[in-house]
Design an enzyme around this catalytic site. Structure first.
Site, PDB file in Angstrom:
ATOM      1  N   LYS A 115       0.853  -1.204   0.000  1.00 23.46           N
ATOM      2  CA  LYS A 115       0.000   0.000   0.000  1.00 23.46           C
ATOM      3  C   LYS A 115       0.888   1.253   0.000  1.00 23.46           C
ATOM      4  CE  LYS A 115      -3.425  -2.676   2.428  1.00 23.46           C
ATOM      5  NZ  LYS A 115      -4.705  -2.678   3.117  1.00 23.46           N
ATOM      6  N   GLU A 168      -9.705  -0.763  -1.623  1.00 22.05           N
ATOM      7  CA  GLU A 168      -9.391   0.644  -1.344  1.00 22.05           C
ATOM      8  C   GLU A 168      -9.503   1.492  -2.616  1.00 22.05           C
ATOM      9  OE1 GLU A 168      -5.654  -0.130   0.632  1.00 22.05           O
ATOM     10  OE2 GLU A 168      -6.788  -1.115   2.234  1.00 22.05           O
ATOM     11  N   GLY A 189      -7.149  -5.091   7.046  1.00 26.98           N
ATOM     12  CA  GLY A 189      -6.527  -4.131   7.953  1.00 26.98           C
ATOM     13  C   GLY A 189      -7.253  -3.997   9.281  1.00 26.98           C
TER      14      GLY A 189
HETATM   15  C1  PEP Z   1      -4.605  -6.025   1.557  1.00 32.26           C
HETATM   16  O1  PEP Z   1      -4.038  -4.965   1.566  1.00 32.26           O
HETATM   17  O2  PEP Z   1      -4.959  -6.498   0.469  1.00 32.26           O
HETATM   18  C2  PEP Z   1      -4.850  -6.706   2.826  1.00 32.26           C
HETATM   19  C3  PEP Z   1      -5.452  -7.872   2.807  1.00 32.26           C
HETATM   20  O3  PEP Z   1      -4.412  -6.082   3.978  1.00 32.26           O
HETATM   21  P1  PEP Z   1      -4.265  -6.738   5.452  1.00 32.26           P
HETATM   22  O4  PEP Z   1      -3.485  -8.028   5.274  1.00 32.26           O
HETATM   23  O5  PEP Z   1      -3.484  -5.720   6.234  1.00 32.26           O
HETATM   24  O6  PEP Z   1      -5.622  -6.980   5.973  1.00 32.26           O
END
Ligand code: PEP
Length: 257
Positions: free
Chosen positions: A11, A99, A175
């Protein structure tokens, strides 16, 4: 048979030095403990694609962009094109992360065009689908995932679809520290595989990699990766730290079949 994959989505995190350290740690790990049947992917922020590609020398380690434009080139300030992603040395691109859909308003129609553009340029897309918490609570999650798959994939042929990696990422688990249970994840992965079988062919369903994403960590990865329709993980938070990322690679090599 589908490729087994451990993919890290950074990200908007890590600077050049931190990104280089993380890739060097993955390279060092892979040199010491070569993996034989899984592929490792890192998805850094766009400005690090060149550096990340140059540092990723192991044949099992490749680089993905986190996004790209649907257009070929031109007056699209702030965007990066498929040919630029390719030119930077990346082989894959994440398309339709929740996102991007939620914060940047990317529509199903736009995402289909991005998928097309990626394949035109020989990039492997990682196409993300996932339902919200309210959709799950209202028992609309299967229909929602089917709609997203249909909108994204309907114009592709059975020859093209296996070049697309699918990531099932329930939005409520991204997240948040709250992961889907291994049963919930397996149930949706099996639904996605059946959909691919019905729309394309049994061979396509067998060949497409379906990754799970949503708070995957070393302490829950074994259960998730042990499910028959889970081909690996798309990992956010736990991919930012060399120790947890390399332990996820190790678990993937041990468990994914
Ligand atoms: C992602 O960014 O695709 C994700 C699954 O994040 P996290 O593992 O932090 O939940």
């Amino acid at each position: 048979m589908s490729r087994k994959i451990i993919a890290g989505n950074w990200k908007m995190n890590l600077n050049l030095k931190e990104g280089a350290e993380l890739i060097n740690a993955a390279e060092k790990y892979l040199a010491a403990k070569p993996v034989h049947h899984i592929d490792v992917i890192v998805a850094p922020p766009a400005y690090q694609l060149v550096q990340s590609s140059q540092l990723s020398k192991n044949e099992r380690l490749s680089v993905a962009a986190q996004n790209m434009a649907a257009e070929e080139k031109g007056a699209f300030t702030g965007e990066i094109s498929a040919s630029m992603v390719k030119d930077a040395g990346a082989e894959l691109v994440i398309i339709g992360h929740s996102e991007r859909r939620e914060i940047f308003g990317e529509s199903d129609e736009l995402l289909e065009r991005k998928l097309k553009k990626a394949l035109e340029h020989g990039l492997y897309p990682i196409f993300c689908v996932g339902e919200s918490l309210s959709q799950r609570k209202n028992n609309e999650h299967f229909q929602h995932i089917e709609n997203q798959l249909k909108a994204g994939l309907q114009s592709f042929s059975a020859e093209e679809v296996p070049q697309i990696i699918i990531a099932y990422e329930p939005i409520w688990a991204i997240g948040t520290g709250e992961t889907a249970s291994q049963e919930q994840a397996q149930e949706m992965h099996s639904f996605i595989r059946k959909y691919l079988g019905q729309q394309f062919s049994a061979a396509v369903a067998d060949e497409v990699s379906i990754l799970y994403g949503g708070s995957v960590k070393p302490d829950n990865a074994r259960g998730l990766f042990g499910q028959p329709d889970i081909d690996g993980g798309l990992i956010g938070g736990a991919s930012l730290d060399a120790e947890s990322f390399t332990s996820l690679i190790q678990i993937g090599e041990e468990i994914l079949r």
